[in-house]
Design a protein around this motif. Structure first.
Motif, PDB file in Angstrom:
ATOM      1  N   PRO A   4      -4.495   7.972  11.989  1.00  0.00           N
ATOM      2  CA  PRO A   4      -4.433   8.390  10.580  1.00  0.00           C
ATOM      3  C   PRO A   4      -4.464   7.206   9.612  1.00  0.00           C
ATOM      4  O   PRO A   4      -5.110   7.287   8.562  1.00  0.00           O
ATOM      5  N   ALA A   5      -3.790   6.107   9.967  1.00  0.00           N
ATOM      6  CA  ALA A   5      -3.785   4.937   9.093  1.00  0.00           C
ATOM      7  C   ALA A   5      -5.176   4.316   8.997  1.00  0.00           C
ATOM      8  O   ALA A   5      -5.643   3.934   7.914  1.00  0.00           O
ATOM      9  N   LEU A   6      -5.852   4.206  10.147  1.00  0.00           N
ATOM     10  CA  LEU A   6      -7.215   3.669  10.144  1.00  0.00           C
ATOM     11  C   LEU A   6      -8.161   4.572   9.363  1.00  0.00           C
ATOM     12  O   LEU A   6      -9.046   4.095   8.635  1.00  0.00           O
ATOM     13  N   LEU A   7      -7.986   5.891   9.504  1.00  0.00           N
ATOM     14  CA  LEU A   7      -8.830   6.836   8.777  1.00  0.00           C
ATOM     15  C   LEU A   7      -8.610   6.725   7.275  1.00  0.00           C
ATOM     16  O   LEU A   7      -9.572   6.730   6.488  1.00  0.00           O
ATOM     17  N   LEU A  16      -8.704 -10.093   2.422  1.00  0.00           N
ATOM     18  CA  LEU A  16      -7.689 -10.843   1.682  1.00  0.00           C
ATOM     19  C   LEU A  16      -6.601  -9.921   1.146  1.00  0.00           C
ATOM     20  O   LEU A  16      -5.432 -10.309   1.077  1.00  0.00           O
ATOM     21  N   LEU A  17      -6.984  -8.689   0.782  1.00  0.00           N
ATOM     22  CA  LEU A  17      -5.974  -7.737   0.322  1.00  0.00           C
ATOM     23  C   LEU A  17      -5.000  -7.419   1.447  1.00  0.00           C
ATOM     24  O   LEU A  17      -3.774  -7.386   1.236  1.00  0.00           O
ATOM     25  N   ALA A  18      -5.525  -7.182   2.647  1.00  0.00           N
ATOM     26  CA  ALA A  18      -4.647  -6.930   3.793  1.00  0.00           C
ATOM     27  C   ALA A  18      -3.766  -8.150   4.064  1.00  0.00           C
ATOM     28  O   ALA A  18      -2.573  -8.012   4.380  1.00  0.00           O
ATOM     29  N   THR A  19      -4.345  -9.338   3.916  1.00  0.00           N
ATOM     30  CA  THR A  19      -3.572 -10.568   4.113  1.00  0.00           C
ATOM     31  C   THR A  19      -2.476 -10.689   3.066  1.00  0.00           C
ATOM     32  O   THR A  19      -1.335 -11.085   3.375  1.00  0.00           O
ATOM     33  N   THR A  64       0.222  -0.279  11.550  1.00  0.00           N
ATOM     34  CA  THR A  64       0.041   1.030  10.901  1.00  0.00           C
ATOM     35  C   THR A  64       0.443   1.013   9.431  1.00  0.00           C
ATOM     36  O   THR A  64      -0.362   1.388   8.562  1.00  0.00           O
ATOM     37  N   PRO A  65       1.652   0.584   9.073  1.00  0.00           N
ATOM     38  CA  PRO A  65       1.978   0.522   7.640  1.00  0.00           C
ATOM     39  C   PRO A  65       1.146  -0.511   6.890  1.00  0.00           C
ATOM     40  O   PRO A  65       0.901  -0.343   5.693  1.00  0.00           O
ATOM     41  N   LEU A  66       0.686  -1.548   7.577  1.00  0.00           N
ATOM     42  CA  LEU A  66      -0.173  -2.543   6.921  1.00  0.00           C
ATOM     43  C   LEU A  66      -1.490  -1.910   6.495  1.00  0.00           C
ATOM     44  O   LEU A  66      -1.957  -2.114   5.364  1.00  0.00           O
ATOM     45  N   CYS A  67      -2.103  -1.121   7.387  1.00  0.00           N
ATOM     46  CA  CYS A  67      -3.354  -0.440   7.039  1.00  0.00           C
ATOM     47  C   CYS A  67      -3.137   0.566   5.911  1.00  0.00           C
ATOM     48  O   CYS A  67      -3.958   0.667   4.989  1.00  0.00           O
ATOM     49  N   THR A  68      -2.038   1.299   5.988  1.00  0.00           N
ATOM     50  CA  THR A  68      -1.741   2.298   4.958  1.00  0.00           C
ATOM     51  C   THR A  68      -1.531   1.630   3.599  1.00  0.00           C
ATOM     52  O   THR A  68      -2.079   2.080   2.579  1.00  0.00           O
TER      53      THR A  68
END
Length: 377
Positions: free
Chosen positions: A6-9, A92-95, A111-115
């Protein structure tokens, strides 16, 4: 550990929606085209500060060191460069989200990082950074990575100094380090910054002389300080007074905020609070802080949520997603003719930052206040 489906989606849908908007709007990425033109000026030996590009006639505004770093952009076709910038800024946003969690001493699992990354993409400063092809996320990551390294880490301060060499505003964190008593880190940052200036002077002597003696002080080159795009104290005061050049009416409050804000940052008990207070201070007192400069809203929200301050985080998130400055009249000179009730909408970011500084000062004052003496019996 891998992120959940779900997080990846959610992340994939968020990125797909953003790309669709870019295609529909043509993805002008005007600032990216300026960077490419700066690199071209270095390669061809033309006047770095004498050109304008795009339909908005945008000039170069960064130090010569930045133009040297932009040289590789010349070797790529514009469509490829835009695609790389979009992908790079997404990473960079994820970083930045991950570094923000490190600042809060709460590392994020995948998972929370992707979300969080998927949601942060729609914060107005982040959205505009990607849309304009800006480097704000890269600079924020450099600064946060350096500041959150372990105490005594080798060459700590180097990345901060280099970030200041690209765009001067990160230099405020050198003052922050000095005020916190971290002299060695501040000295390393200052040396790195001086190195960027020296390299620029060695490779581009004429441009360096032009920038440091003249262009640096021409704030009008960056853009009109009174338009709603400018979310600094200067923009707020200019619009409130209906005066495009408010002079002391802006400079004096800015000086007060600079002293008070950095003072609060120096005394903050938590490193995360000190860094965020310094960031808010520099965004307030800079003559121009475009909406996309406020990508520091990402670490602000992460720290608030990590500390369980949900009741504060929710309105902060709303301010940075509502885009109220774009709802008021802002064509031509109408930014200077706003009604009183439109002023807060046009200055949402500086008002929020001022509110946070005042609230923090009030909270620390209550904690430090002596207990009342008991009455004699």
């Amino acid at each position: 550990m891998t992120p959940s489906c779900p997080a990846l989606l959610l992340l994939a849908l968020s990125l797909a929606a953003f790309l669709t908007l870019c295609v529909l709007r043509g993805a002008p990425m005007a600032d990216l085209l300026v960077y490419r033109a700066e690199g071209a000026a270095v390669v061809h030996g033309t006047d770095l500060y004498g050109f304008t590009v795009t339909e908005w006639h945008l000039p170069a505004t960064y130090p010569p060191f930045a133009a040297i770093l932009f040289v590789p952009a010349v070797w790529l076709p514009v469509p490829v460069l835009k695609a790389l910038f979009l992908a790079g800024n997404a990473l960079l946003l994820a970083t930045l989200v991950a570094l923000s969690a490190r600042l809060a001493s709460r590392p994020l699992p995948p998972t929370p990082l992707c979300t969080a990354t998927a949601l942060a993409l729609w914060l107005e400063p982040v959205f505009q950074t990607l849309l304009f092809g800006q480097i704000n996320l890269a600079l924020a990551c450099l600064v946060l990575w350096d500041l959150t390294r372990p105490a005594g880490a080798r060459a700590k301060g180097l990345a901060l100094g280099m970030a200041a060499g690209v765009k001067l505003t990160p230099a405020v964190f050198m003052a922050y380090l000095l005020l916190r008593g971290r002299v060695r880190e501040a000295a390393t940052a200052g040396t790195a910054f001086a190195g960027t200036v020296a390299l620029g002077a060695a490779l581009l002597p004429a441009a360096s002389a032009d920038f440091w003696t003249r262009r640096l002080y021409e704030t009008g080159r960056v853009g009109k300080a009174w338009i709603v795009d400018n979310q600094s104290l200067r923009g707020l005061v200019a619009r409130a007074l209906g005066d495009p050049a408010p002079g002391l009416a802006w400079a004096l409050p800015a000086a007060v905020v600079a002293v008070a804000g950095l003072g609060l940052a120096a005394r903050a008990r938590r490193e995360s609070h000190g860094v965020l207070l310094a960031a808010c201070t520099v965004l307030l007192v800079c003559p121009i802080s475009w909406t996309h400069h406020w990508v520091w809203c990402v670490p602000l929200l992460v720290v608030l949520l990590a500390e369980g301050r949900t009741r504060t985080a929710v309105p902060v998130a709303l301010v940075f997603t509502a885009r109220t400055m774009w709802l008021v009249p802002h064509e031509g000179t109408r930014d200077l003719e706003l009604a009183w009730w439109q002023q807060p909408l046009a200055a949402a970011y500086p008002l929020l930052a001022l509110g946070l500084l005042i609230a923090y000062d009030s909270a620390t004052g209550r904690r430090c206040a002596p207990a009342p003496a008991s009455s004699p019996r």
